[in-house]
Design a protein around this motif. Structure first.
Motif, mmCIF file in Angstrom:
data_model
loop_
_atom_site.group_PDB
_atom_site.id
_atom_site.type_symbol
_atom_site.label_atom_id
_atom_site.label_comp_id
_atom_site.label_asym_id
_atom_site.label_seq_id
_atom_site.Cartn_x
_atom_site.Cartn_y
_atom_site.Cartn_z
ATOM 1 N N THR A 77 0.832 -1.213 0.000
ATOM 2 C CA THR A 77 0.000 0.000 0.000
ATOM 3 C C THR A 77 0.859 1.252 0.000
ATOM 4 O O THR A 77 0.568 2.231 -0.708
ATOM 5 N N ASN A 94 0.871 4.079 -2.896
ATOM 6 C CA ASN A 94 0.618 5.504 -2.643
ATOM 7 C C ASN A 94 1.749 6.373 -3.183
ATOM 8 O O ASN A 94 1.510 7.469 -3.704
ATOM 9 N N PHE A 129 -1.340 -1.977 -5.550
ATOM 10 C CA PHE A 129 -2.646 -2.069 -4.887
ATOM 11 C C PHE A 129 -3.315 -3.423 -5.150
ATOM 12 O O PHE A 129 -4.042 -3.942 -4.286
ATOM 13 N N SER A 169 -1.738 -5.769 -2.631
ATOM 14 C CA SER A 169 -2.246 -5.563 -1.271
ATOM 15 C C SER A 169 -3.678 -6.095 -1.149
ATOM 16 O O SER A 169 -4.056 -6.668 -0.120
ATOM 17 N N TYR A 170 -4.476 -5.928 -2.220
ATOM 18 C CA TYR A 170 -5.859 -6.416 -2.205
ATOM 19 C C TYR A 170 -5.901 -7.952 -2.135
ATOM 20 O O TYR A 170 -6.683 -8.533 -1.381
ATOM 21 N N CYS A 220 -8.264 -1.796 0.897
ATOM 22 C CA CYS A 220 -7.432 -2.164 -0.252
ATOM 23 C C CYS A 220 -8.223 -2.071 -1.555
ATOM 24 O O CYS A 220 -7.701 -1.642 -2.588
ATOM 25 N N ASN A 233 -8.506 1.652 -2.433
ATOM 26 C CA ASN A 233 -7.267 2.155 -3.028
ATOM 27 C C ASN A 233 -7.140 1.726 -4.481
ATOM 28 O O ASN A 233 -6.763 2.512 -5.357
#
Length: 425
Positions: A14, A18, A40, A43-44, A60, A63
């Motif tokens: 994440t 970002n 992302f 992370s998801y 997640c 994002n």
């Protein structure tokens, strides 16, 4: 142990996402958006392994959906964000997590942006409204609430729902004032005033009051160039309301505030507008230096059409002062600029001006030629009034030329001799 390791990986992905997203927003590079989306996605996928009810999966997903919309894959982003909306964690709790980026308002806001991008204005408006409700009066969300009000106001403005547009511009301005963000407060006020001036249901007095407030509050701005830009916009609105003295005052202040080295474009516009107002007020001598400088600056900036407009305004002022030779030269400069930019309206205006100068100088053949050409290049977009005006001038020139040709040279000489004799008696 297993869950703590996954959460740590989610944090890493994440954070990287970002960073890439911030880089993409700053640079506009598509590959940076792609890299952000890749992080992302990772992370998801890890969040799905947790199978927890703490909202991590929704964070997640949010994002990822927001990144897709920002990166241009709008439809996919909307679909991802809808999975967030439909999740039981989102439905049951006032926010997904205490984190400000995870609040419901942000989900609604990004969905609204997505729908606005694909042209579904009805759904965009709906989700902006939901975002406003979610943000509420919470202090930490007021910046976002102001931005949402501006988004809604712009949508209503484009749909010509000017009353709603004014309301949301005003809400945004009030919030910015509370946040002590003077710059955005004044910009929102300008938008509100513009919507008011465009709205036939708003009285002229109310519009003048709003513009006066804009002028007063713009004085608190720290940046002279921004203040000059705002005063120029206010001046244009005053001109629309036929408040020429107030418009001129704004343009003159804008000229003083906009440095020709740091903000030459804005200065050139202010000079052009000031000169145009002076022309309309009949102060042709005062307008000439402004037109000249404006034409010069627009030329240096490569704004060929604006340069043509400035030369055209200069020519008109010179012709009104019977500076016909200078006016003809200015009209020819303007004509070439309008040809270069394929501006038909500018071209026929120049030919009309050249025709009038030729007529006043007694060159009737040239006057007929210019008026004829002016009429021939007019289109249906041009007003009927302007066409009638030029046709009237052409008719006068043709009739006067015909009258002169009917009179023989001997008769003309006799008329002149008789005239001289009467004057001496």
């Amino acid at each position: 142990m297993f869950q703590s390791t996954i959460k740590k990986q989610i944090e890493i992905f994440t954070s990287r996402g970002n960073e890439y997203l911030a880089q993409a927003v700053k640079s506009g590079q598509k590959d940076a958006y792609a890299k952000a989306i890749q992080e992302f996605v990772k992370s998801y996928k890890f969040a799905l392994l947790l199978n927890s009810k703490d909202g991590m999966e929704q964070i997640c997903a949010f994002n990822l959906g927001a990144a897709h919309i920002a990166g241009g894959d709008t439809a996919r982003g909307i679909n991802v964000l809808h999975t967030v909306l439909e999740h039981e964690t989102f439905v049951k709790t006032p926010s997904i997590l205490p984190n400000s980026q995870s609040e419901k308002g942000d989900v609604y806001f990004n969905l609204a942006i997505g729908y606005e991008k694909i042209g579904d204005i009805e759904k965009a408006s709906k989700f902006y409204q939901l975002a406003l409700l979610a943000y509420g009066n919470n202090e930490k969300n007021q910046q976002k609430a102001a931005e949402t009000n501006l988004k809604l106001a712009n949508i209503y403005n484009k749909q010509n729902e000017l009353s709603e547009a004014r309301k949301h511009f005003l809400h945004a301005s009030d919030i910015y004032q509370k946040l002590q963000d003077t710059e955005n407060m004044v910009l929102a006020l300008i938008c509100q005033a513009n919507a008011a001036v465009s709205d036939s249901t708003v009285s002229r007095e109310e519009c003048i009051r709003l513009l006066g407030s804009c002028c007063k509050k713009s004085a608190a701005l720290k940046h002279a160039n921004l203040q000059g830009k705002i005063l120029c916009e206010v001046g244009l609105m005053y001109a629309t309301l036929s408040c020429l003295n107030r418009a001129l005052l704004c343009f003159e202040k804008s000229i003083r505030l906009c440095n020709k080295n740091t903000n030459p474009r804005r200065r050139a516009i202010a000079l052009q507008n000031s000169g145009a107002i002076l022309n309309s007020m009949g102060f042709y001598g005062e307008s000439i230096p402004r037109h000249s400088e404006s034409a010069q600056m627009h030329g240096l900036l490569g704004n060929r059409n604006a340069q043509g407009q400035s030369f055209c305004n200069l020519a008109f002022a010179q012709s009104q002062l019977q500076m016909y030779e200078e006016a003809s030269e200015s009209y020819l400069h303007a004509l070439q600029a309008f040809r270069d930019t394929e501006d038909k309206q500018g071209q026929w205006q120049c030919h009309e001006g050249l025709g009038s100068i030729a007529f006043n100088s007694g060159s009737l053949d040239k006057a007929v030629e210019h008026f004829t050409f002016a009429v021939s290049i007019q289109t249906q977009k041009d007003s009927l009034e302007s066409r009638k005006r030029i046709v009237g001038k052409l008719t006068n020139a043709i009739e006067m030329r015909a009258d002169k040709k009917i009179v023989s040279p001997k008769l003309q000489l006799a008329i002149e001799e008789n005239k001289e004799k009467n004057e001496s008696m």
